[in-house]
Scaffold this motif. Structure first.
Motif, PDB file in Angstrom:
ATOM      1  N   UNK A   1       0.837  -1.201   0.000  1.00 47.64           N
ATOM      2  CA  UNK A   1       0.000   0.000   0.000  1.00 47.64           C
ATOM      3  C   UNK A   1       0.877   1.258   0.000  1.00 47.64           C
ATOM      4  N   UNK A   2       1.057   1.857  -1.183  1.00 48.39           N
ATOM      5  CA  UNK A   2       1.840   3.087  -1.239  1.00 48.39           C
ATOM      6  C   UNK A   2       1.019   4.271  -0.719  1.00 48.39           C
TER       7      UNK A   2
ATOM      8  N   UNK B   1       5.757   3.309   1.534  1.00 48.28           N
ATOM      9  CA  UNK B   1       5.126   2.135   0.933  1.00 48.28           C
ATOM     10  C   UNK B   1       5.047   1.064   2.021  1.00 48.28           C
ATOM     11  N   UNK B   2       3.813   0.682   2.338  1.00 44.71           N
ATOM     12  CA  UNK B   2       3.612  -0.323   3.386  1.00 44.71           C
ATOM     13  C   UNK B   2       3.647  -1.711   2.753  1.00 44.71           C
ATOM     14  N   UNK B   3       4.435  -2.600   3.305  1.00 48.98           N
ATOM     15  CA  UNK B   3       4.383  -4.031   2.969  1.00 48.98           C
ATOM     16  C   UNK B   3       3.793  -4.742   4.190  1.00 48.98           C
TER      17      UNK B   3
ATOM     18  N   UNK C   1      10.183   5.384   5.161  1.00 51.31           N
ATOM     19  CA  UNK C   1       9.998   5.205   3.714  1.00 51.31           C
ATOM     20  C   UNK C   1       9.295   3.870   3.443  1.00 51.31           C
ATOM     21  N   UNK C   2      10.049   2.766   3.370  1.00 51.62           N
ATOM     22  CA  UNK C   2       9.387   1.475   3.206  1.00 51.62           C
ATOM     23  C   UNK C   2       9.118   0.908   4.605  1.00 51.62           C
ATOM     24  N   UNK C   3       7.919   0.362   4.782  1.00 48.35           N
ATOM     25  CA  UNK C   3       7.517  -0.166   6.087  1.00 48.35           C
ATOM     26  C   UNK C   3       7.136  -1.636   5.903  1.00 48.35           C
ATOM     27  N   UNK C   4       7.763  -2.519   6.671  1.00 49.83           N
ATOM     28  CA  UNK C   4       7.363  -3.932   6.624  1.00 49.83           C
ATOM     29  C   UNK C   4       6.752  -4.272   7.977  1.00 49.83           C
ATOM     30  N   UNK C   5       5.556  -4.828   7.951  1.00 49.88           N
ATOM     31  CA  UNK C   5       4.881  -5.051   9.225  1.00 49.88           C
ATOM     32  C   UNK C   5       3.930  -6.239   9.170  1.00 49.88           C
ATOM     33  N   UNK C   6       3.395  -6.584  10.325  1.00 53.63           N
ATOM     34  CA  UNK C   6       2.487  -7.736  10.419  1.00 53.63           C
ATOM     35  C   UNK C   6       1.084  -7.315   9.987  1.00 53.63           C
TER      36      UNK C   6
ATOM     37  N   UNK D   1      -4.954  12.596   2.638  1.00 55.09           N
ATOM     38  CA  UNK D   1      -6.210  12.940   1.963  1.00 55.09           C
ATOM     39  C   UNK D   1      -7.336  11.950   2.175  1.00 55.09           C
ATOM     40  N   UNK D   2      -7.099  10.925   2.948  1.00 55.13           N
ATOM     41  CA  UNK D   2      -8.195  10.014   3.285  1.00 55.13           C
ATOM     42  C   UNK D   2      -8.196   8.742   2.465  1.00 55.13           C
ATOM     43  N   UNK D   3      -9.032   7.791   2.901  1.00 53.62           N
ATOM     44  CA  UNK D   3      -9.007   6.489   2.226  1.00 53.62           C
ATOM     45  C   UNK D   3      -9.719   6.518   0.877  1.00 53.62           C
ATOM     46  N   UNK D   4     -10.236   7.680   0.495  1.00 54.72           N
ATOM     47  CA  UNK D   4     -10.788   7.824  -0.852  1.00 54.72           C
ATOM     48  C   UNK D   4      -9.736   7.743  -1.945  1.00 54.72           C
ATOM     49  N   UNK D   5      -8.463   7.933  -1.589  1.00 56.24           N
ATOM     50  CA  UNK D   5      -7.414   7.805  -2.618  1.00 56.24           C
ATOM     51  C   UNK D   5      -6.257   6.918  -2.137  1.00 56.24           C
ATOM     52  N   UNK D   6      -6.608   5.853  -1.392  1.00 55.56           N
ATOM     53  CA  UNK D   6      -5.561   4.973  -0.862  1.00 55.56           C
ATOM     54  C   UNK D   6      -5.585   3.620  -1.589  1.00 55.56           C
ATOM     55  N   UNK D   7      -4.618   3.374  -2.460  1.00 56.81           N
ATOM     56  CA  UNK D   7      -4.656   2.139  -3.256  1.00 56.81           C
ATOM     57  C   UNK D   7      -3.887   0.992  -2.608  1.00 56.81           C
ATOM     58  N   UNK D   8      -4.005  -0.176  -3.206  1.00 56.16           N
ATOM     59  CA  UNK D   8      -3.251  -1.313  -2.704  1.00 56.16           C
ATOM     60  C   UNK D   8      -3.213  -2.462  -3.688  1.00 56.16           C
TER      61      UNK D   8
END
Ligand SMILES: NC(=O)C1=CN([C@@H]2O[C@H](COP(=O)(O)OP(=O)(O)OC[C@H]3O[C@@H](n4cnc5c(N)ncnc54)[C@H](OP(=O)(O)O)[C@@H]3O)[C@@H](O)[C@H]2O)C=CC1
Ligand SMILES: O=C(O)CCC(=O)C(=O)O
Ligand SMILES: [Mg+2]
Length: 408
Positions: free
Chosen positions: A119-120, A140-142, A287-292, A308-315
Motif C-alpha cells: 500500500x503506497x 510504501x507499506x508491505x 519510507x518502506x515499512x514492513x509489518x504484520x 487525503x483520506x481512504x478515498x485515494x488509498x490504493x493497494x
C-alpha cells in the motif's frame, strides 16, 4: 475478443496486448466505483497505445452479488479464474462484525497466498490534508497478508470448541492457563507468525526498497509485548537482511545498513504505538515499512488519512513468486453511500495504476496519474475532498472519472 492470459516464466510476467483481466465489482459503493474506474482504465490504455492494447474485462462474482445469484459468497469458480488469469482487481467486500461469514477479502488473500499487501501512501498536490506538510509523507507499506490473528483461529465464548481448547490449555500449559483473567467466559484467538512468512514478506520489501533506491526500511512490530510473534518478526527480519542482503550492523546494531551501487539503505525497527505517533510528527524519517497483518491494517488507514483520506488509498495483494496479484482499495464498502454515485473512485483508480505498472504498462499508468493530478489541480473533486477544499467544484463519482479522463 479472444481470451489471452497473463502468464509468468522465470519470475517474469508475460503480458499479451489484449489480456483478460478478472474483476470483482464489490459490495456497497463498488457499484458506483467500478464503472467509474473501468472507464478511466480503458481510456488510458486506448490513449497510451492508440488501440494496439486493450483489456478484456471478465467479471467474477463474490460477496452479495455472488450470494444473490448463486447462494455462495465466494464461488469456487471465482478462485479458479483468479488462479488461472494471474492478475485481477476488485472492489470492496462486506464483512459482518461478530458473527456471520469471515472476511472474503482475507479469504481471497489466503486462498491465493497473496502474502504481501502493498500500500503506497503519497500526497498529490492540492489534496486537502489535516497536517501542515503532507508532502513529507511518502511511504510504501508491505503488510504481511496471510498470518497473524487474520488466520481466523478463534474459539467463541461458551462454545464446545472453546471449552475443549481451554481444557487442553489447562491440562498441558497450566501456567499459561492461569494467565487468563476470566477463563470461564473468554473468547480466544490464536496469533500464528512464522519465520517463513516473515522472511518472504521482508525479502519482497527489501528488494523493492533496493530497486527503488529508497532511504530506509522500518520493521514495525509490538515485539516488546508479543515476544515470539511480533518480536520474532523483528528478529527474523533483521537476520534475513544480514544473511541474504549482506546488511551490516550500524553503530553496533540493531539498526543495519545495506550499501549497493553507491546507495545506502538503512534497516531499522519501531514499536507500533510509537510508530503511529512518529508518522504524524516526523513522517519523512520513514519510507518502506514492513509489518504484520493487523499493524498493517491500522497503519494503512492512519497514513491514508494524512494524505487525503481512504478515498485515494490504493493497494495490491501480491505473491511475487507465483506472480498472482489482486489489486484493491484500502477502504471498505462505505455502505451508507452505496448507489449514490457519490464516493471517490480514486482508490480503485490508483489500485489500477499499480496493476498497470505491475503489468509493465507504465505509459497508461502515467496517463492516469496525469489525469488525476489535473482533476485535483482544477479543484474538480468528490464530496470527501470538496468538504475540505475552498472554491472546489463538487463532482459525482462518475463525473470525477470523466474529469480524470479529460485531463489525461
Ligand atoms: N478490502 C476490503 O474489501 C475492505 C472491506 N471492508 C469492509 O467494508 C465494510 C464497511 O467498513 P467501514 O469500517 O465502514 O469502512 P469503510 O472504509 O467502508 O468506510 C469508512 C469511511 O471511510 C470513508 N470512505 C470509504 N470509502 C470512501 C471512498 N471511496 N471515498 C471517500 N470516502 C470513503 C467514508 O468516510 P465519511 O463517513 O467521512 O464520508 C466512510 O464512512 C465492512 O464490512 C468492512 O469489513 C473494510 C475495509 C477493506
Ligand atoms: O476484510 C475486511 O472486511 C477488512 C479488510 C481490511 O480492513 C483491509 O484489508 O484493510
Ligand atoms: Mg483495513
Amino acid at each position: 475478443m479472444s481470451d489471452q492470459k497473463i502468464s509468468i516464466s522465470n519470475g517474469k510476467l508475460n503480458v499479451p496486448d489484449n489480456p483478460t483481466i478478472p474483476f470483482i465489482e464489490g459490495d456497497g459503493t463498488g457499484v458506483d466505483i467500478w464503472p467509474a474506474s473501468q472507464l478511466v482504465f480503458d481510456k488510458a490504455v486506448e490513449k497510451a497505445y492508440s488501440g494496439k492494447r486493450k483489456i478484456n474485462w471478465k467479471e467474477v462474482l463474490a460477496g452479495e452479488k455472488a450470494f444473490n445469484k448463486t447462494g455462495n459468497w465466494m464461488p469456487e469458480e471465482t478462485l479458479t479464474v483468479f488462479r488461472e488469469y494471474l492478475v485481477g482487481i476488485k472492489g470492496p467486500l462486506t464483512t459482518p462484525v461478530g458473527g456471520g461469514i469471515r472476511s472474503l477479502n482475507v479469504a481471497l488473500r489466503q486462498e491465493l497466498d497473496l502474502y504481501a499487501c502493498v500500500r503506497p501512501v503519497r500526497w498529490f498536490t492540492g489534496v486537502p490534508s489535516p497536517v501542515k506538510e503532507p508532502q513529507k509523507t511518502d511511504m510504501v507499506i508491505f503488510r504481511e497478508n496471510t498470518e497473524d490473528i487474520y488466520a481466523g483461529i478463534e474459539f467463541q465464548e461458551g462454545s464446545d470448541e472453546n471449552k475443549k481448547f481451554l481444557q487442553l490449555l489447562k491440562d498441558n500449559f497450566p501456567k499459561s492457563y492461569k494467565k487468563i483473567r476470566f477463563p470461564e467466559n473468554s473468547g480466544i484467538g490464536i496469533k500464528p507468525v512464522s519465520k517463513d512468512g516473515t522472511e518472504r514478506l521482508v525479502r519482497s520489501a527489501l528488494k523493492f526498497a533496493l530497486e527503488n533506491k529508497k532511504p530506509s526500511l522500518t520493521l514495525v512490530h509490538k515485539g516488546n509485548i508479543m515476544k515470539f510473534t511480533e518480536g520474532g518478526f523483528r528478529d527474523w527480519g533483521y537476520a534475513l537482511a544480514k544473511n541474504e542482503f549482506g546488511a551490516k550492523d550500524l553503530d553496533g546494531g540493531p539498526w543495519q545498513v545495506i550499501e549497493k551501487d553507491g546507495h545506502k539503505l538503512i534497516i531499522k525497527d519501531a514499536i507500533a504505538d510509537a510508530f503511529l505517533q512518529q508518522i504524524l510528527l516526523r513522517p519523512d524519517e520513514y519510507s518502506v515499512v514492513a509489518t504484520l497483518n493487523l499493524n498493517g491494517d491500522y497503519i494503512s488507514d492512519a497514513l491514508a488519512a494524512i494524505v487525503g483520506g481512504i478515498g485515494i488509498a490504493p493497494g495490491g495483494n501480491v505473491n511475487y513468486i507465483t506472480g498472482h496479484a489482486i489489486f484493491e482499495a484500502t477502504h471498505g464498502t462505505a455502505p451508507k453511500y452505496a448507489g449514490q454515485d457519490k464516493v471517490n473512485p480514486g482508490s480503485v483508480i490508483l489500485s489500477g495504476v499499480m496493476m498497470l505498472e505491475y503489468m509493465g504498462w507504465q505509459e497508461a499508468a502515467d496517463l492516469i496519474i496525469k489525469g488525476l493530478e489535473g482533476a485535483i489541480a482544477a479543484k474538480k473533486v468528490t464530496y470527501d475532498f470538496h468538504r475540505l477544499m475552498e472554491g472546489a467544484t463538487l463532482l459525482k463519482c462518475s463525473e470525477f472519472a470523466q474529469a480524470v479522463v479529460s485531463k489525461m
